[in-house]
Design a protein around this motif. Structure first.
Motif, PDB file in Angstrom:
ATOM      1  N   ILE A 105       0.543   1.419  -6.002  1.00  0.00           N
ATOM      2  CA  ILE A 105       0.037   2.594  -6.721  1.00  0.00           C
ATOM      3  C   ILE A 105       0.931   3.826  -6.516  1.00  0.00           C
ATOM      4  O   ILE A 105       0.463   4.938  -6.293  1.00  0.00           O
ATOM      5  N   GLY A 106       2.217   3.588  -6.570  1.00  0.00           N
ATOM      6  CA  GLY A 106       3.192   4.665  -6.457  1.00  0.00           C
ATOM      7  C   GLY A 106       3.572   5.046  -5.030  1.00  0.00           C
ATOM      8  O   GLY A 106       4.398   5.921  -4.817  1.00  0.00           O
ATOM      9  N   ILE A 107       2.975   4.386  -4.040  1.00  0.00           N
ATOM     10  CA  ILE A 107       3.261   4.685  -2.630  1.00  0.00           C
ATOM     11  C   ILE A 107       4.322   3.700  -2.144  1.00  0.00           C
ATOM     12  O   ILE A 107       4.127   2.483  -2.248  1.00  0.00           O
ATOM     13  N   PRO A 108       5.443   4.189  -1.601  1.00  0.00           N
ATOM     14  CA  PRO A 108       6.484   3.281  -1.096  1.00  0.00           C
ATOM     15  C   PRO A 108       5.951   2.344  -0.002  1.00  0.00           C
ATOM     16  O   PRO A 108       5.042   2.690   0.752  1.00  0.00           O
TER      17      PRO A 108
END
Length: 88
Positions: A45-48
């Motif tokens: 969800i867009g978190i590395p």
């Protein structure tokens, strides 16, 4: 001075205690092995990956610590029931 009660408090390595130790050591090994998670992909969800992997280990560490605690309590109750265990 030591007495006869010290003999009953000697450490005993049992399979349950090995599992307890593994539950407590696993999070440390996972976090100290930085090379395994020092990357950005796959993102969640867009978190590395670097960040969400560590946050996942917070939850996993909690579950492992709780499991180790419950196993320790069960082990201590069993030893106390056998009459040869320490109260701590």
């Amino acid at each position: 001075m030591s007495d006869a009660s010290d003999v009953s408090r000697t450490a005993v390595v049992t399979p349950v205690r090995v599992v307890i130790a593994l539950c407590l050591i696993a999070p440390f090994v996972a976090m100290l092995w930085v090379g395994s998670y020092a990357k950005t992909d796959p993102a969640f969800i867009g978190i590395p990956f670097f960040y969400w992997y560590q946050m996942l280990w917070v939850i996993v560490s909690t579950a492992l610590t709780m499991t180790a605690y419950k196993l320790w309590q069960r082990d201590q109750r069993a030893r106390k029931a056998q009459g040869g265990g320490a109260s701590k």
